[in-house]
Design an enzyme around this catalytic site. Sequence first.
Site, PDB file in Angstrom:
ATOM      1  N   ASP A 118      45.447  38.848  42.787  1.00 33.46           N
ATOM      2  CA  ASP A 118      46.302  37.246  43.109  1.00 33.46           C
ATOM      3  C   ASP A 118      47.788  37.741  42.592  1.00 33.46           C
ATOM      4  O   ASP A 118      48.366  38.648  42.431  1.00 33.46           O
ATOM      5  CB  ASP A 118      45.731  36.444  42.201  1.00 33.46           C
ATOM      6  CG  ASP A 118      46.007  36.774  40.656  1.00 33.46           C
ATOM      7  OD1 ASP A 118      45.126  37.286  40.097  1.00 33.46           O
ATOM      8  OD2 ASP A 118      47.028  36.702  40.001  1.00 33.46           O
ATOM      9  N   GLU A 150      33.319  45.662  37.689  1.00 30.66           N
ATOM     10  CA  GLU A 150      33.893  46.921  37.716  1.00 30.66           C
ATOM     11  C   GLU A 150      33.353  47.903  37.148  1.00 30.66           C
ATOM     12  O   GLU A 150      33.358  49.061  37.577  1.00 30.66           O
ATOM     13  CB  GLU A 150      35.325  46.739  37.350  1.00 30.66           C
ATOM     14  CG  GLU A 150      36.235  47.425  38.006  1.00 30.66           C
ATOM     15  CD  GLU A 150      37.522  47.157  37.354  1.00 30.66           C
ATOM     16  OE1 GLU A 150      38.636  47.239  37.896  1.00 30.66           O
ATOM     17  OE2 GLU A 150      37.799  47.144  35.970  1.00 30.66           O
TER      18      GLU A 150
HETATM   19  N1  ADE Z   1      44.455  39.302  35.818  1.00 36.09           N
HETATM   20  C1  ADE Z   1      44.287  39.356  36.782  1.00 36.09           C
HETATM   21  N2  ADE Z   1      45.205  38.096  37.416  1.00 36.09           N
HETATM   22  C2  ADE Z   1      45.895  37.761  36.332  1.00 36.09           C
HETATM   23  C3  ADE Z   1      46.612  36.790  36.076  1.00 36.09           C
HETATM   24  N3  ADE Z   1      47.366  36.136  37.166  1.00 36.09           N
HETATM   25  N4  ADE Z   1      47.397  36.518  34.745  1.00 36.09           N
HETATM   26  C4  ADE Z   1      46.766  37.410  33.799  1.00 36.09           C
HETATM   27  N5  ADE Z   1      45.914  38.374  33.924  1.00 36.09           N
HETATM   28  C5  ADE Z   1      45.498  38.597  35.232  1.00 36.09           C
END
Ligand code: ADE
Length: 252
Positions: free
Chosen positions: A217, A13
């Site tokens: 996610d 990024e």
């Molecule tokens: N950054 C991106 N996805 C995450 C997650 N599931 N838990 C903690 N930090 C994150």
Amino acid sequence: MTTLAIVSALLDEQKGLLDQLQQPTQHVRAGRTFWCGQWAGHEVVLVLSKVGKVAAASTTATLIEAFGAERVLFTGVAGGIGDGVKVGDVVVADAFIQHDLDPSPFFPRYEIPLYDRATMACDETLSALLFEAVKSGLPKAGDHFHRDILLEAPGVHRGLIASGDQFVCDPADVNTIRTDLQAAGHQALAVEMEGAAVAQVCFDYGIPFAAMRTISDRADADAHMDFSAFVQQVASPYALAIVSQFMRILPK
Ligand code: ADE
């Protein structure tokens, strides 16, 4: 001129942002590489936060003490835990809370001892500009990138983000984090691992802070799948488009 720090959580990024820097100079301090230069007529310093709250706090303190940062912008990815917060959406933080902070019985759950508060608010003006930049900058990347990986156009949210030293990848953990936060009156949209620490250090120094996270996610068992592909193909172009737009509208 006011120096803006742009803190990224991920190398991929940061790469796109680094390309925009004019007359970049590289400085190594406290185990980190800081890049100073100009972007759209602003003095900027770019750095990777590393992962977790302690690393992010150390990075932020160094930015302020050694590099004269007077405003801080954070970009990264997060797991969506709020209703309707889907992969590919962008969340602009209003405030941060530490979902893994529990100083009870001496202080209420989530309260930061001796700060008399559980949440750290982001700067209203800077966050409003960032939200504006997301709304106007995002479609330029979104139109282009979301079709291959994402089914829907990206949504934009504003609200509370919860930070903790844990990559959340289990629906049971999400449920616990959500329910416990809700019981204390907090409704989080996303989880990540740095923002609350950056917010707290900025609060200590009285420095305006704003943050955006692209949802990579849903913090479930699929959370680690194709993480790097997502970062390269979605989160990085989003960050570049949004930060570029932010730099255009940011007052000097
Ligand atoms: N950054 C991106 N996805 C995450 C997650 N599931 N838990 C903690 N930090 C994150």
